[in-house]
Design a protein around this motif. Sequence first.
Motif, short mmCIF file in Angstrom:
data_model
loop_
_atom_site.label_atom_id
_atom_site.label_comp_id
_atom_site.label_asym_id
_atom_site.label_seq_id
_atom_site.Cartn_x
_atom_site.Cartn_y
_atom_site.Cartn_z
N GLY A 50 -6.50 -1.61 4.19
CA GLY A 50 -6.99 -0.16 4.82
C GLY A 50 -6.34 -0.08 5.82
N PRO A 51 -5.59 0.94 5.23
CA PRO A 51 -4.46 2.19 5.95
C PRO A 51 -5.46 2.37 7.62
CG PRO A 51 -5.22 3.18 4.22
CD PRO A 51 -5.74 1.90 4.53
N SER A 52 -4.55 2.63 8.09
CA SER A 52 -5.13 3.90 9.10
C SER A 52 -4.73 5.37 8.74
CB SER A 52 -3.88 3.95 10.63
OG SER A 52 -2.94 3.96 10.69
N PHE A 94 1.06 -0.65 0.19
CA PHE A 94 0.23 0.04 -0.19
C PHE A 94 0.78 1.12 -0.21
CE2 PHE A 94 -2.21 3.42 2.24
CZ PHE A 94 -3.20 3.58 1.51
N LYS A 95 1.76 1.88 1.22
CA LYS A 95 2.92 2.30 0.64
C LYS A 95 3.00 2.68 -0.50
CE LYS A 95 6.75 4.21 3.01
NZ LYS A 95 7.64 4.15 4.31
N ARG A 102 -8.79 1.72 8.70
CA ARG A 102 -8.88 1.08 9.88
C ARG A 102 -8.96 1.67 10.92
NH1 ARG A 102 -3.52 -0.20 9.20
NH2 ARG A 102 -2.66 0.74 11.29
N PRO A 103 -10.21 1.49 12.50
CA PRO A 103 -9.99 2.52 13.19
C PRO A 103 -8.87 3.33 13.02
CG PRO A 103 -11.73 1.56 13.29
CD PRO A 103 -10.30 0.60 12.65
N SER A 104 -8.51 4.26 14.16
CA SER A 104 -7.01 5.12 14.85
C SER A 104 -6.87 4.35 16.19
CB SER A 104 -7.13 6.25 14.66
OG SER A 104 -7.48 7.06 14.37
N PHE A 137 -6.14 -6.15 13.20
CA PHE A 137 -7.62 -5.59 11.96
C PHE A 137 -8.06 -6.59 11.59
CE2 PHE A 137 -8.57 -3.00 7.96
CZ PHE A 137 -9.89 -2.56 8.50
N PHE A 138 -8.99 -6.93 11.34
CA PHE A 138 -9.59 -7.84 10.31
C PHE A 138 -9.27 -6.90 8.93
CE2 PHE A 138 -12.81 -10.82 8.79
CZ PHE A 138 -12.10 -12.09 9.38
N HIS A 139 -8.94 -7.71 7.90
CA HIS A 139 -8.44 -7.40 6.93
C HIS A 139 -9.42 -7.43 6.09
CE1 HIS A 139 -5.39 -4.51 7.47
NE2 HIS A 139 -4.69 -5.36 7.95
N LEU A 140 -10.28 -6.22 5.38
CA LEU A 140 -11.40 -6.51 4.42
C LEU A 140 -11.16 -8.32 3.21
CD1 LEU A 140 -11.73 -3.73 2.26
CD2 LEU A 140 -13.78 -4.28 3.51
N TRP A 141 -9.87 -8.62 2.81
CA TRP A 141 -10.46 -9.53 2.40
C TRP A 141 -9.70 -10.61 3.34
CZ3 TRP A 141 -5.97 -11.58 4.73
CH2 TRP A 141 -4.70 -11.42 5.00
N GLU A 142 -9.99 -10.67 4.65
CA GLU A 142 -9.67 -12.50 5.33
C GLU A 142 -11.37 -12.71 5.24
OE1 GLU A 142 -7.80 -12.06 9.26
OE2 GLU A 142 -7.59 -10.04 8.34
#
Length: 352
Positions: A255-257, A184-185, A212-214, A221-226
């Motif tokens: 999903g980044p913060s 992502f970066k 994702r929330p701060s 964090f449970f990422h979308l793809w999971e």
Amino acid sequence: MASKQMASYARNSIIQKGTQNRMKPLIEAAIIDLCTSGRTSSLLPEKMVIADLGCSSGPNALALVSIAIEAVHGYYDQFQQPPPELCVLLNDLPDNDFNTVVKGLVMLRRSNEPVVVTGVIPGSFYERLFTSSSLHFISSSSCLQWLSKAPEVLVRNQIPAYDIDEHARHERLPMVLEAYAQQFKKDFTHFLALRAKELVSGGRMVVSLIGRPSYVISSKFFHLWEIIAQILSVMTLEGVIDKAKFDSFYIPVYGPSCKELRDIVQEEGSFFIREMQEHDPTTDYANALVTPSRFLNHWRAIFEPIIVQHFGDVMDEFVRTAEQRWSLEGSIQDERSRNPRVMLFVSLEKAQ
């Protein structure tokens, strides 16, 4: 055919519509800043080029550019001057349904004066799309969580994104999440550099993406793809899909913060952050996705192309497996509460 239509993006974009409504004040503020800077430096701009990246199709395709056009006209009306000539360009991947998009653009052009020139630009926003210093304003809604490709280190070393073996999955999870974060970066840095070349000095950009929330650390964090991977793993255990194919399946989404986004923007250096917001999207659609069928149609509209491309025509079985998972009352709400997501909104100004 009916089920395909019910699961289409055009019919299942209520969350995206809510996101676009949240972007409206940021877009209006950015447009006013653009017009004001032009007024203070010389005369009001006589022409302006507006682009939306990842427009998709359906009822939301013209929403962001329409907000920008109305903001421009509203500003010029204050000074009792005719609005500038506008050029509106919509971008998405080449397999997008541009037929419906073009029809919408024709209606947009006919309903605005003076001239609104319109066009479509097929291609990935991870490549150059426009000529240098040609754009004044860019918008993008709910797109930039998509990566340009699966994390290279995972593909190269044949490391599954979601290992069926629970012990192996937990051991590899930090490596998997770091690989996604680094991809992502790399992608978002490249995106910023490309857009900086295409925007005029002082040009503005307003984008939104799933994050994702701060208060949630990356490893928790449970990422979308999971969610998709869990359903596909059950299908693998049942023998519906091949395990080797499952192990080589990567959904290019991250999903980044807010902090990750801020750090990348500051490190890349082409833009100033004018405003950054974090918003819980569930407050926008209330109970719209509380039933398994509606929830599934939403996810299917987003992920079906990438699933079918890798596994073939398995969507009926995918839906059956998912419905079993979410058949218990409250299971969808429980899953959403256990795995919170936010929409991140960023308003950027290109450095002079």
